[in-house]
Design a protein around this motif. Structure first.
Motif, PDB file in Angstrom:
ATOM      1  N   VAL A 126       0.854  -1.192   0.000  1.00 32.90           N
ATOM      2  CA  VAL A 126       0.000   0.000   0.000  1.00 32.90           C
ATOM      3  C   VAL A 126       0.888   1.240   0.000  1.00 32.90           C
ATOM      4  N   ALA A 167       0.672   5.357   0.442  1.00 29.54           N
ATOM      5  CA  ALA A 167      -0.136   6.544   0.786  1.00 29.54           C
ATOM      6  C   ALA A 167       0.702   7.760   0.392  1.00 29.54           C
ATOM      7  N   GLY A 168       1.309   8.445   1.373  1.00 28.69           N
ATOM      8  CA  GLY A 168       2.155   9.596   1.029  1.00 28.69           C
ATOM      9  C   GLY A 168       3.525   9.189   0.505  1.00 28.69           C
ATOM     10  N   GLY A 169       3.956   7.988   0.844  1.00 30.53           N
ATOM     11  CA  GLY A 169       5.241   7.475   0.367  1.00 30.53           C
ATOM     12  C   GLY A 169       6.454   7.985   1.133  1.00 30.53           C
ATOM     13  N   THR A 170       6.244   8.781   2.193  1.00 31.93           N
ATOM     14  CA  THR A 170       7.395   9.413   2.862  1.00 31.93           C
ATOM     15  C   THR A 170       8.182   8.434   3.731  1.00 31.93           C
ATOM     16  N   ASP A 171       7.577   7.314   4.094  1.00 29.14           N
ATOM     17  CA  ASP A 171       8.336   6.227   4.729  1.00 29.14           C
ATOM     18  C   ASP A 171       8.684   5.167   3.688  1.00 29.14           C
ATOM     19  N   LEU A 172       7.661   4.729   2.988  1.00 32.50           N
ATOM     20  CA  LEU A 172       7.802   3.578   2.088  1.00 32.50           C
ATOM     21  C   LEU A 172       8.903   3.775   1.047  1.00 32.50           C
ATOM     22  N   ARG A 189      13.234  -2.330   2.791  1.00 32.28           N
ATOM     23  CA  ARG A 189      11.858  -2.748   2.519  1.00 32.28           C
ATOM     24  C   ARG A 189      11.779  -3.152   1.052  1.00 32.28           C
ATOM     25  N   THR A 194       0.681  10.969   5.760  1.00 31.65           N
ATOM     26  CA  THR A 194      -0.688  10.720   6.232  1.00 31.65           C
ATOM     27  C   THR A 194      -0.669  10.124   7.640  1.00 31.65           C
ATOM     28  N   ASP A 197       5.510  10.114  15.738  1.00 37.37           N
ATOM     29  CA  ASP A 197       5.006  11.183  16.615  1.00 37.37           C
ATOM     30  C   ASP A 197       3.527  11.064  16.943  1.00 37.37           C
TER      31      ASP A 197
HETATM   32  C1  LIG Z   1      12.396  14.050   5.993  1.00 38.11           C
HETATM   33  C2  LIG Z   1      11.415  13.236   6.803  1.00 38.11           C
HETATM   34  C3  LIG Z   1      11.024  13.693   8.057  1.00 38.11           C
HETATM   35  C4  LIG Z   1      10.129  12.953   8.831  1.00 38.11           C
HETATM   36  N1  LIG Z   1       9.778  13.445  10.052  1.00 38.11           N
HETATM   37  C5  LIG Z   1       8.920  12.744  10.817  1.00 38.11           C
HETATM   38  C6  LIG Z   1       8.538  13.256  12.094  1.00 38.11           C
HETATM   39  O1  LIG Z   1       8.916  14.359  12.517  1.00 38.11           O
HETATM   40  N2  LIG Z   1       7.714  12.478  12.852  1.00 38.11           N
HETATM   41  C7  LIG Z   1       7.255  11.256  12.425  1.00 38.11           C
HETATM   42  O2  LIG Z   1       6.504  10.600  13.159  1.00 38.11           O
HETATM   43  N3  LIG Z   1       7.582  10.769  11.200  1.00 38.11           N
HETATM   44  C8  LIG Z   1       8.392  11.481  10.396  1.00 38.11           C
HETATM   45  N4  LIG Z   1       8.735  10.994   9.159  1.00 38.11           N
HETATM   46  C9  LIG Z   1       8.197   9.696   8.714  1.00 38.11           C
HETATM   47  C10 LIG Z   1       6.937   9.765   7.803  1.00 38.11           C
HETATM   48  O3  LIG Z   1       6.809  11.022   7.180  1.00 38.11           O
HETATM   49  C11 LIG Z   1       5.638   9.468   8.591  1.00 38.11           C
HETATM   50  O4  LIG Z   1       5.695   8.225   9.251  1.00 38.11           O
HETATM   51  C12 LIG Z   1       4.382   9.536   7.687  1.00 38.11           C
HETATM   52  O5  LIG Z   1       3.251   9.785   8.483  1.00 38.11           O
HETATM   53  C13 LIG Z   1       4.137   8.280   6.856  1.00 38.11           C
HETATM   54  O6  LIG Z   1       2.949   8.479   6.108  1.00 38.11           O
HETATM   55  P1  LIG Z   1       2.894   8.227   4.534  1.00 38.11           P
HETATM   56  O7  LIG Z   1       1.526   8.575   4.108  1.00 38.11           O
HETATM   57  O8  LIG Z   1       4.005   8.896   3.841  1.00 38.11           O
HETATM   58  O9  LIG Z   1       3.097   6.641   4.530  1.00 38.11           O
HETATM   59  P2  LIG Z   1       3.718   5.696   3.396  1.00 38.11           P
HETATM   60  O10 LIG Z   1       5.175   5.903   3.307  1.00 38.11           O
HETATM   61  O11 LIG Z   1       2.926   5.777   2.146  1.00 38.11           O
HETATM   62  O12 LIG Z   1       3.405   4.285   4.082  1.00 38.11           O
HETATM   63  C14 LIG Z   1       4.024   3.895   5.292  1.00 38.11           C
HETATM   64  C15 LIG Z   1       3.616   2.445   5.598  1.00 38.11           C
HETATM   65  O13 LIG Z   1       2.234   2.357   5.914  1.00 38.11           O
HETATM   66  C16 LIG Z   1       1.518   1.526   4.972  1.00 38.11           C
HETATM   67  N5  LIG Z   1       0.236   2.209   4.788  1.00 38.11           N
HETATM   68  C17 LIG Z   1       0.057   3.543   4.570  1.00 38.11           C
HETATM   69  N6  LIG Z   1      -1.253   3.848   4.622  1.00 38.11           N
HETATM   70  C18 LIG Z   1      -1.918   2.683   4.861  1.00 38.11           C
HETATM   71  C19 LIG Z   1      -3.302   2.342   5.036  1.00 38.11           C
HETATM   72  N7  LIG Z   1      -4.274   3.278   5.006  1.00 38.11           N
HETATM   73  N8  LIG Z   1      -3.626   1.052   5.267  1.00 38.11           N
HETATM   74  C20 LIG Z   1      -2.657   0.100   5.322  1.00 38.11           C
HETATM   75  N9  LIG Z   1      -1.339   0.353   5.182  1.00 38.11           N
HETATM   76  C21 LIG Z   1      -0.974   1.634   4.960  1.00 38.11           C
HETATM   77  C22 LIG Z   1       2.427   1.452   3.753  1.00 38.11           C
HETATM   78  O14 LIG Z   1       2.236   0.253   3.039  1.00 38.11           O
HETATM   79  C23 LIG Z   1       3.800   1.500   4.416  1.00 38.11           C
HETATM   80  O15 LIG Z   1       4.126   0.239   4.940  1.00 38.11           O
HETATM   81  C24 LIG Z   1       9.610  11.718   8.343  1.00 38.11           C
HETATM   82  C25 LIG Z   1       9.983  11.265   7.068  1.00 38.11           C
HETATM   83  C26 LIG Z   1      10.865  12.016   6.304  1.00 38.11           C
HETATM   84  C27 LIG Z   1      11.240  11.520   4.937  1.00 38.11           C
END
Ligand SMILES: Cc1cc2nc3c(=O)[nH]c(=O)nc-3n(C[C@H](O)[C@H](O)[C@H](O)COP(=O)(O)OP(=O)(O)OC[C@H]3O[C@@H](n4cnc5c(N)ncnc54)[C@H](O)[C@@H]3O)c2cc1C
Length: 288
Positions: A27, A29-34, A43, A109, A122
């Motif tokens: 899956v 979503a925003g891709g910022t972790d994945l 991964r 997200t 967080d």
């Molecule tokens: C520069 C940088 C700074 C950051 N700073 C912080 C910070 O200050 N605090 C913090 O907590 N995090 C931080 N992060 C981490 C990240 O931004 C967060 O964890 C973010 O909320 C992940 O959301 P995403 O939508 O990008 O998830 P994605 O990267 O799209 O997905 C993350 C994981 O969740 C799964 N997934 C996503 N949505 C769903 C869904 N609805 N149902 C089932 N599975 C799902 C995906 O398959 C994947 O395994 C940072 C990342 C970066 C690159």
């Protein structure tokens, strides 16, 4: 290296659940972790990459009965500005304000933060203190199934959760905090911003007749998963909002956390910070 064979951009929860049922699926979503994890090789993608960002049903914040229902695709920027969040659980806006940078907040997200299951995520800390539940949807034998889990029970280890391969996280459900509730989130990292927490604390509750009441505490980055501070809560609940009660609560913090030494901080420092952040919230938000 990418192993992606199919890319799908679904536009409904049902289509997402159907795709997951046919698995294996990653899956997006925003891709910022994945995307960073895939780039770093920590991964691997499943053969199907499913982008859920077009699923309108996963967006938005709604008041329903006694609950605040936050769609999994709600971004950190949304949490900063949403009227319902600001009115009923401003601690989430406060936490979003300390999250990454504006660019990341626009993409990241709430569902992604939860499903990534980092012990240092967080938003997990205030959500656990708010008694949040997650709604998980799957398709089994052609029918949609929904299961609910307290967020506190969702995490099973660093980066691991109870999310099943065929499930999508759809909603984060939070009981509306009672009248007079107040609270705060604090995190600490080596840099003032764009930093992963080495300790994080959320406290929610109220003062009733001079006593700490309905106190809920959660800690992040100081155990294999974010944890509820049940011992700290017990030391506060129903007791006078006094320096003596706060001192007893700080002594109880120790029993709630199990930090480790790693490259970012020693366990001693994490313990010290957790106490200091808890003390700061209790003094300034509850008794100040
Ligand atoms: C520069 C940088 C700074 C950051 N700073 C912080 C910070 O200050 N605090 C913090 O907590 N995090 C931080 N992060 C981490 C990240 O931004 C967060 O964890 C973010 O909320 C992940 O959301 P995403 O939508 O990008 O998830 P994605 O990267 O799209 O997905 C993350 C994981 O969740 C799964 N997934 C996503 N949505 C769903 C869904 N609805 N149902 C089932 N599975 C799902 C995906 O398959 C994947 O395994 C940072 C990342 C970066 C690159």
């Amino acid at each position: 290296m990418s192993q992606i064979e199919n890319y799908m951009a679904v536009d409904s929860i049902e289509a997402a659940a159907e795709t997951l049922a046919a698995g294996p699926v990653t899956v997006l979503a925003g891709g910022t972790d994945l995307m960073l994890q895939a780039e770093a090789g920590t991964r691997t993608y499943a053969p199907t990459l499913m982008n859920i960002r077009r699923v309108a049903e996963l967006r938005g914040v709604h008041l329903q009965g006694g609950s605040i229902r936050i769609g999994a695709l709600t971004t950190m920027t949304d949490l900063l500005t949403d009227d319902i969040v600001q009115k009923h659980c401003p601690i989430l806006s406060q936490t979003a304000d300390q999250f990454a940078s504006a660019q990341i907040r626009n993409m990241a997200t709430l569902g992604g933060n939860i499903c990534n299951a980092s012990p240092a995520g967080d938003m997990l800390v205030p959500l656990i203190a708010l008694d949040a539940e997650v709604e998980l949807v799957s398709k089994v034998d052609g029918a949609l199934e929904t299961r609910y889990l307290p967020l506190e029970k969702f995490f099973t280890g660093p980066g691991a959760s109870d999310l099943r391969d065929n499930e999508i996280l759809t909603v984060i459900d939070i009981p509306v905090p009672g009248k007079g509730a107040r609270g705060a989130f604090r995190k600490f990292g080596p840099r003032p911003s764009l930093e992963i927490a080495i300790a994080a604390v959320a406290v929610i509750g109220r003062i009733d007749g001079g006593n700490f009441t309905d106190m809920r505490v959660a800690y992040g980055a100081v155990a294999p998963t974010p944890v509820r501070g049940r011992n700290t809560e017990a030391a506060l609940e129903g007791k006078p909002a006094s320096p003596e009660t706060i001192a007893a609560a700080l002594d109880a913090v120790e029993a709630d956390i199990s930090p480790i030494d790693d490259v970012r901080a020693s366990q001693w420092y994490r313990r010290h910070l957790t106490r200091a952040l808890t003390e700061e919230i209790l003094n300034h938000v509850f008794t100040g």
